[in-house]
Motif scaffolding. Structure first.
Motif, mmCIF file in Angstrom:
data_model
loop_
_atom_site.group_PDB
_atom_site.id
_atom_site.type_symbol
_atom_site.label_atom_id
_atom_site.label_comp_id
_atom_site.label_asym_id
_atom_site.label_seq_id
_atom_site.Cartn_x
_atom_site.Cartn_y
_atom_site.Cartn_z
ATOM 1 N N PHE A 173 0.837 -1.204 0.000
ATOM 2 C CA PHE A 173 0.000 0.000 0.000
ATOM 3 C C PHE A 173 0.873 1.256 0.000
ATOM 4 O O PHE A 173 0.658 2.180 -0.790
ATOM 5 C CB PHE A 173 -0.908 -0.018 1.224
ATOM 6 N N GLY A 174 1.868 1.296 0.900
ATOM 7 C CA GLY A 174 2.718 2.485 0.987
ATOM 8 C C GLY A 174 3.511 2.729 -0.274
ATOM 9 O O GLY A 174 3.656 3.881 -0.728
ATOM 10 N N ALA A 175 4.043 1.651 -0.879
ATOM 11 C CA ALA A 175 4.835 1.799 -2.104
ATOM 12 C C ALA A 175 3.977 2.301 -3.262
ATOM 13 O O ALA A 175 4.414 3.114 -4.074
ATOM 14 C CB ALA A 175 5.491 0.474 -2.466
ATOM 15 N N VAL A 176 2.735 1.821 -3.332
ATOM 16 C CA VAL A 176 1.839 2.220 -4.421
ATOM 17 C C VAL A 176 1.249 3.597 -4.173
ATOM 18 O O VAL A 176 1.243 4.459 -5.059
ATOM 19 C CB VAL A 176 0.709 1.170 -4.592
ATOM 20 N N ARG A 177 0.774 3.816 -2.953
ATOM 21 C CA ARG A 177 0.051 5.057 -2.644
ATOM 22 C C ARG A 177 0.978 6.264 -2.553
ATOM 23 O O ARG A 177 0.659 7.338 -3.053
ATOM 24 C CB ARG A 177 -0.705 4.868 -1.324
ATOM 25 N N TYR A 178 2.141 6.088 -1.918
ATOM 26 C CA TYR A 178 3.012 7.230 -1.646
ATOM 27 C C TYR A 178 4.401 7.102 -2.254
ATOM 28 O O TYR A 178 5.132 8.081 -2.329
ATOM 29 C CB TYR A 178 3.164 7.421 -0.125
ATOM 30 N N GLY A 179 4.788 5.894 -2.673
ATOM 31 C CA GLY A 179 6.138 5.708 -3.195
ATOM 32 C C GLY A 179 6.249 5.760 -4.700
ATOM 33 O O GLY A 179 7.337 5.606 -5.248
ATOM 34 N N GLY A 180 5.145 5.954 -5.394
ATOM 35 C CA GLY A 180 5.188 6.076 -6.842
ATOM 36 C C GLY A 180 5.378 4.762 -7.571
ATOM 37 O O GLY A 180 5.661 4.749 -8.763
ATOM 38 N N ARG A 181 5.223 3.643 -6.885
ATOM 39 C CA ARG A 181 5.393 2.346 -7.538
ATOM 40 C C ARG A 181 4.109 1.947 -8.258
ATOM 41 O O ARG A 181 3.008 2.134 -7.738
ATOM 42 C CB ARG A 181 5.741 1.289 -6.493
ATOM 43 N N ALA A 182 4.253 1.388 -9.448
ATOM 44 C CA ALA A 182 3.087 0.948 -10.205
ATOM 45 C C ALA A 182 2.530 -0.334 -9.595
ATOM 46 O O ALA A 182 3.272 -1.275 -9.324
ATOM 47 C CB ALA A 182 3.468 0.709 -11.666
ATOM 48 N N ALA A 183 1.240 -0.359 -9.367
ATOM 49 C CA ALA A 183 0.594 -1.562 -8.850
ATOM 50 C C ALA A 183 0.442 -2.583 -9.972
ATOM 51 O O ALA A 183 0.385 -2.231 -11.152
ATOM 52 C CB ALA A 183 -0.765 -1.218 -8.261
ATOM 53 N N THR A 184 0.386 -3.847 -9.594
ATOM 54 C CA THR A 184 0.208 -4.925 -10.563
ATOM 55 C C THR A 184 -0.936 -5.828 -10.107
ATOM 56 O O THR A 184 -1.409 -5.730 -8.968
ATOM 57 C CB THR A 184 1.483 -5.776 -10.677
ATOM 58 N N ARG A 185 -1.337 -6.704 -10.987
ATOM 59 C CA ARG A 185 -2.368 -7.670 -10.624
ATOM 60 C C ARG A 185 -1.891 -8.526 -9.452
ATOM 61 O O ARG A 185 -2.661 -8.818 -8.529
ATOM 62 C CB ARG A 185 -2.705 -8.555 -11.822
ATOM 63 N N GLU A 186 -0.609 -8.904 -9.470
ATOM 64 C CA GLU A 186 -0.066 -9.733 -8.394
ATOM 65 C C GLU A 186 -0.139 -9.015 -7.053
ATOM 66 O O GLU A 186 -0.539 -9.599 -6.043
ATOM 67 C CB GLU A 186 1.378 -10.111 -8.697
ATOM 68 N N SER A 187 0.267 -7.744 -7.035
ATOM 69 C CA SER A 187 0.248 -7.012 -5.765
ATOM 70 C C SER A 187 -1.176 -6.826 -5.267
ATOM 71 O O SER A 187 -1.442 -6.908 -4.063
ATOM 72 C CB SER A 187 0.957 -5.659 -5.914
ATOM 73 N N ALA A 188 -2.117 -6.598 -6.186
ATOM 74 C CA ALA A 188 -3.522 -6.457 -5.780
ATOM 75 C C ALA A 188 -4.039 -7.759 -5.183
ATOM 76 O O ALA A 188 -4.770 -7.758 -4.179
ATOM 77 C CB ALA A 188 -4.373 -6.037 -6.975
ATOM 78 N N LEU A 189 -3.653 -8.898 -5.778
ATOM 79 C CA LEU A 189 -4.101 -10.189 -5.262
ATOM 80 C C LEU A 189 -3.446 -10.520 -3.925
ATOM 81 O O LEU A 189 -4.062 -11.171 -3.070
ATOM 82 C CB LEU A 189 -3.802 -11.291 -6.278
ATOM 83 N N GLN A 190 -2.219 -10.060 -3.728
ATOM 84 C CA GLN A 190 -1.560 -10.288 -2.442
ATOM 85 C C GLN A 190 -2.298 -9.565 -1.318
ATOM 86 O O GLN A 190 -2.535 -10.136 -0.247
ATOM 87 C CB GLN A 190 -0.098 -9.823 -2.513
ATOM 88 N N VAL A 191 -2.659 -8.308 -1.560
ATOM 89 C CA VAL A 191 -3.398 -7.558 -0.539
ATOM 90 C C VAL A 191 -4.781 -8.180 -0.338
ATOM 91 O O VAL A 191 -5.285 -8.282 0.783
ATOM 92 C CB VAL A 191 -3.510 -6.074 -0.927
ATOM 93 N N GLN A 192 -5.398 -8.626 -1.423
ATOM 94 C CA GLN A 192 -6.708 -9.274 -1.319
ATOM 95 C C GLN A 192 -6.622 -10.537 -0.463
ATOM 96 O O GLN A 192 -7.508 -10.808 0.356
ATOM 97 C CB GLN A 192 -7.231 -9.628 -2.713
ATOM 98 N N SER A 193 -5.559 -11.323 -0.643
ATOM 99 C CA SER A 193 -5.428 -12.562 0.132
ATOM 100 C C SER A 193 -5.292 -12.270 1.619
ATOM 101 O O SER A 193 -5.787 -13.026 2.465
ATOM 102 C CB SER A 193 -4.226 -13.368 -0.359
ATOM 103 N N VAL A 194 -4.623 -11.161 1.964
ATOM 104 C CA VAL A 194 -4.501 -10.782 3.374
ATOM 105 C C VAL A 194 -5.862 -10.398 3.934
ATOM 106 O O VAL A 194 -6.233 -10.787 5.048
ATOM 107 C CB VAL A 194 -3.495 -9.619 3.538
ATOM 108 N N ASP A 195 -6.633 -9.660 3.143
ATOM 109 C CA ASP A 195 -7.978 -9.274 3.577
ATOM 110 C C ASP A 195 -8.835 -10.512 3.824
ATOM 111 O O ASP A 195 -9.557 -10.605 4.828
ATOM 112 C CB ASP A 195 -8.609 -8.387 2.501
ATOM 113 N N GLU A 196 -8.756 -11.485 2.931
ATOM 114 C CA GLU A 196 -9.557 -12.698 3.076
ATOM 115 C C GLU A 196 -9.094 -13.518 4.285
ATOM 116 O O GLU A 196 -9.917 -14.106 4.999
ATOM 117 C CB GLU A 196 -9.471 -13.522 1.799
#
Length: 203
Positions: A170-193
């Protein structure tokens, strides 16, 4: 649905932290050299005779060196890595307050549209809001993403590393200027689940 083990979550965290965004946050060679030089000057001054001709000469040289270093630091915009901040609204920004289900729905819509950045941001917000709704986190304006994992380490020790990984993404994407990917989105989703099925450790 992803259900990573604790070892997989740690490996993901290690791989994430090895990437360039985090490496750039470490002190550079110039900063390390300046820090080393400053330590040497302090050591020299601590052993310098209080009154002697050579002592005063060395002190004058040391003061000049310190002034030069200070000027260089001032010109460069300050010492230390520039760390992204959470902004005036913290994790949730200045937007209207939503429930974890609403943030989760927004993340799902973003995934359907291939908007990975929004998916990462909204899914992590769903994580934090879910923790607040379950009273595992007290609502607190200005809380940073990095503080979330440390604050739940006692009540959800088995998931703290996974939440830490999600907060790093989240920090790298939101504030660090890093491009999000499908993999990173699924990783955060798996933590939520995983959090949805987790049971806290009661003190």
């Amino acid at each position: 649905m992803l259900d990573p083990t604790r070892e997989q979550a740690r490996r993901w965290a290690t791989e994430e932290l090895a990437k360039g965004e985090y490496a750039r946050a470490r002190p550079g060679p110039v900063q390390r050299a300046l820090t080393w030089l400053w330590d040497q000057i302090r050591d020299l001054l601590s052993h310098m005779p209080a009154v002697s001709g050579s002592g005063w000469a060395l002190a004058a040289v040391a003061v000049i060196v310190v002034l030069v270093i200070g000027y260089a630091i001032w010109r460069s915009g300050g010492i230390g890595p520039v760390r992204p901040t959470a902004g005036p609204g913290g994790i949730f920004g200045d937007e209207a307050e939503l429930t974890s289900a609403e943030h989760r729905a927004a993340a799902d819509r973003a995934v359907a549209q291939g908007d990975w950045e929004t998916a990462v941001v909204e899914r992590f917000r769903a994580i934090v809001r879910q923790l607040e709704e379950r009273t595992l986190l007290a609502p607190r304006p200005g809380r940073t993403a990095g503080e979330v994992a440390s604050e739940i380490r006692t009540t959800l020790p088995d998931l703290a590393d996974q939440v830490s990984l999600a907060s790093d993404i989240f920090g790298a994407v939101r504030y660090g200027g890093r491009a999000a990917t499908r993999e990173s989105a699924l990783q955060v989703q798996s933590v939520d689940e995983a959090l949805g099925a987790a049971r806290p450790v009661l003190a």
